[in-house]
Structure formats: C-alpha cells, structure tokens
Write a protein that holds these residues in place. Structure first.
Motif, short mmCIF file in Angstrom:
data_model
loop_
_atom_site.label_atom_id
_atom_site.label_comp_id
_atom_site.label_asym_id
_atom_site.label_seq_id
_atom_site.Cartn_x
_atom_site.Cartn_y
_atom_site.Cartn_z
N PHE A 123 0.84 -1.19 0.00
CA PHE A 123 0.00 0.00 0.00
C PHE A 123 0.88 1.24 0.00
O PHE A 123 1.83 1.35 0.79
N GLY A 124 0.58 2.17 -0.90
CA GLY A 124 1.30 3.43 -0.94
C GLY A 124 0.41 4.50 -1.53
O GLY A 124 -0.73 4.25 -1.91
N GLN A 125 0.93 5.71 -1.62
CA GLN A 125 0.18 6.84 -2.16
C GLN A 125 1.10 7.70 -3.03
O GLN A 125 2.33 7.60 -2.93
N THR A 126 0.50 8.57 -3.82
CA THR A 126 1.27 9.56 -4.55
C THR A 126 2.05 10.44 -3.58
O THR A 126 3.16 10.89 -3.88
N GLU A 127 1.48 10.66 -2.39
CA GLU A 127 2.10 11.55 -1.41
C GLU A 127 3.31 10.94 -0.71
O GLU A 127 3.98 11.61 0.09
N GLY A 128 3.59 9.67 -0.96
CA GLY A 128 4.71 9.04 -0.28
C GLY A 128 5.07 7.71 -0.92
O GLY A 128 4.46 7.30 -1.91
N PRO A 129 6.03 7.00 -0.37
CA PRO A 129 6.43 5.70 -0.90
C PRO A 129 5.54 4.58 -0.39
O PRO A 129 4.45 4.84 0.14
N GLY A 182 -0.07 -6.53 4.39
CA GLY A 182 1.25 -6.72 4.99
C GLY A 182 1.41 -5.98 6.29
O GLY A 182 0.47 -5.79 7.05
N LYS A 183 2.65 -5.54 6.56
CA LYS A 183 2.98 -4.83 7.79
C LYS A 183 3.62 -3.48 7.47
O LYS A 183 4.17 -3.29 6.39
N PRO A 184 3.55 -2.53 8.43
CA PRO A 184 4.07 -1.19 8.17
C PRO A 184 5.57 -1.16 7.89
O PRO A 184 6.33 -1.96 8.44
N SER A 185 5.97 -0.22 7.05
CA SER A 185 7.39 0.02 6.80
C SER A 185 8.05 0.53 8.08
O SER A 185 7.48 1.38 8.78
N PRO A 186 9.24 0.03 8.41
CA PRO A 186 9.93 0.51 9.61
C PRO A 186 10.40 1.96 9.50
O PRO A 186 10.84 2.54 10.49
N LEU A 187 10.29 2.56 8.32
CA LEU A 187 10.71 3.95 8.13
C LEU A 187 9.69 4.95 8.69
O LEU A 187 10.00 6.13 8.82
N ASP A 212 5.00 16.02 13.62
CA ASP A 212 5.40 17.32 14.18
C ASP A 212 6.72 17.23 14.94
O ASP A 212 7.43 18.23 15.11
N LYS A 213 7.07 16.03 15.39
CA LYS A 213 8.31 15.84 16.15
C LYS A 213 9.48 15.51 15.22
O LYS A 213 10.59 15.99 15.42
N SER A 214 9.21 14.67 14.24
CA SER A 214 10.26 14.28 13.30
C SER A 214 9.60 13.99 11.96
O SER A 214 8.95 12.95 11.80
N PHE A 215 9.77 14.91 11.01
CA PHE A 215 9.10 14.73 9.71
C PHE A 215 9.80 13.62 8.94
O PHE A 215 11.01 13.67 8.71
N PRO A 216 9.04 12.60 8.52
CA PRO A 216 9.66 11.43 7.90
C PRO A 216 10.18 11.69 6.49
O PRO A 216 9.53 12.38 5.69
N VAL A 217 11.33 11.14 6.20
CA VAL A 217 11.90 11.22 4.86
C VAL A 217 11.05 10.40 3.90
O VAL A 217 10.67 9.27 4.22
N GLY A 218 10.72 10.96 2.75
CA GLY A 218 9.93 10.23 1.76
C GLY A 218 8.50 10.69 1.67
O GLY A 218 7.85 10.51 0.64
N LEU A 219 7.99 11.31 2.76
CA LEU A 219 6.63 11.84 2.73
C LEU A 219 6.65 13.19 2.03
O LEU A 219 7.58 13.98 2.21
N PHE A 220 5.62 13.47 1.23
CA PHE A 220 5.57 14.75 0.53
C PHE A 220 5.54 15.91 1.51
O PHE A 220 5.14 15.76 2.66
#
Length: 215
Positions: A7-13, A30-35, A62-70
């Motif tokens: 599962f993914g979106q245009t907004e992310g991987p 499946g299971k969530p990405s560890p990222l 808000d605490k740590s913006f994840p790499v890969g998310l738009f």
C-alpha cells in the motif's frame, strides 16, 4: 508464486507491504514500513485495537518529519496546512490489523458504505466479484436508499460470452454472499461497457456516486 501486496500513495512511498523479511498472508496488505510510525486511528484520533477499523496514519510528524513523505501540495498552502499542519498525517484510507500485526485494507474513508448500521468496505466486495468468471472489472459504491441510508451498488463490466440478465444478477449476488457475508452483497447491479477512470487507470467511484445521486 508468492503474492506480495503493498500500500502506498502519490504523497509518499510504500507504507505497508508484504516485505521480503515477512511471510505474506494472502489478501493482507502486509505490515508497516519501519521507516514510518504508522498507526490506525479512529475518528477521534485514538489508537485502534486489533480487529478495529481505523484510518492509516503516519504519526508524530510534528516531532520528526519522515523522509519520503511529501512536503506539500503545489500552490495550495491551505490544503498543505490542513493535511500536514498537525501531529499526524491522515492518508484517508481505512484498514484493520489482526493479532499478528498484519494490516487488511478496507478502502478510502469516503468510499466506505454505511448500510443499516453496517460499515462495508468496497475492496472486499470487489475482490469477491472479480473471482466470478463473468466479471472483468467492477466498482463498488454507495447508492442512496430511503430506508437503509445507503446500499451496496456494483457497476460491472462483463466478460465476453456473458449477457446481463436477472438470472446473472442473482448469481452474482449469491456469489458475494457466499464469499464474504450476506449483508455485503450488492442490492443494485448495473452493467456497463466500461468504467470511468483517471488517466492513471484509477476508477472514478465519486463520479459513479454523483451520477446515482442525480437520478
């Protein structure tokens, strides 16, 4: 062959998947990405228990913006602030998690059908219909109903050699009852030559719903 859904979106991987390091479960996303800190949240933003449907969300951005998310929508700061301005990013997609941590996709939040108190995800009904040899493509949507609020409607493209008929409609309805649950069967079936789609090939369910509301 092993089927490894994701599962993914245009907004992310890819956010959830049957990754190489886990054993795939047929039908599971499946299971969530560890990222990412991915959780299922209810309508009030609380964590969902196993077996409870919730919205797939990336938490604590808000605490740590994840790499890969738009980082925003093009020339639309208002929508960007609405979607990314809080603690969590809400994907708008529904799923539930089993006791082993596998996620099971339900559908878009605005695509979920509310019929006589039941919440019905279109994905499961579509998957059941596609198993029938008469069905090439289908779209499950909510049709307005004065008694039940909404009922399940199937818009179907038939395979060659099959002709629309009351007998085939009954057969498809019974097939869904057998594969899923009796209350999930499509009470309305419409046969079409093709389904409305985006340039990317996604079915425009909103267009089908809009057409039904105008009738």
């Amino acid at each position: 062959l092993e089927m490894r859904e994701g599962f993914g979106q245009t907004e992310g991987p890819v956010l959830i998947a049957n990754f190489k390091w886990i054993d795939p479960k047929p039908g599971s996303t499946g299971k969530p990405s560890p990222l990412f800190n991915i959780q299922l949240l209810d309508s009030e933003g609380n964590l969902c228990d196993d077996g409870e449907e919730g919205t797939i969300s990336i938490c604590d951005i808000d605490k740590s913006f994840p790499v890969g998310l738009f980082t925003g929508y093009y020339k639309n700061p208002e929508l960007t602030e609405k979607v990314l301005g809080g603690k969590n990013y809400n994907t708008g997609d529904m799923a539930w998690r089993d006791s082993n941590g596998y996620y099971w996709f339900v559908g878009r939040n605005d695509d979920v059908i509310k019929c006589s108190g039941y919440r019905i995800g279109p994905f499961e009904v579509e998957s059941a219909l596609i198993e029938h040899p008469a069905v090439v493509e289908c779209a499950i949507t909510a049709a307005p109903d004065p008694i039940r609020g909404q009922v399940v409607k199937a818009t179907i493209v038939l395979a060659k050699g099959y002709t629309a008929s009351p007998e085939l409609t009954k057969e498809l309805q019974n097939h869904v009852k057998h594969v899923t649950a009796p209350y999930k069967y499509p009470r309305i079936i419409e046969y079409v030559d093709e389904l409305p789609k985006t340039l990317g090939g996604k079915i425009k369910r909103a267009q089908i719903r809009q057409k039904d509301h105008q009738k």
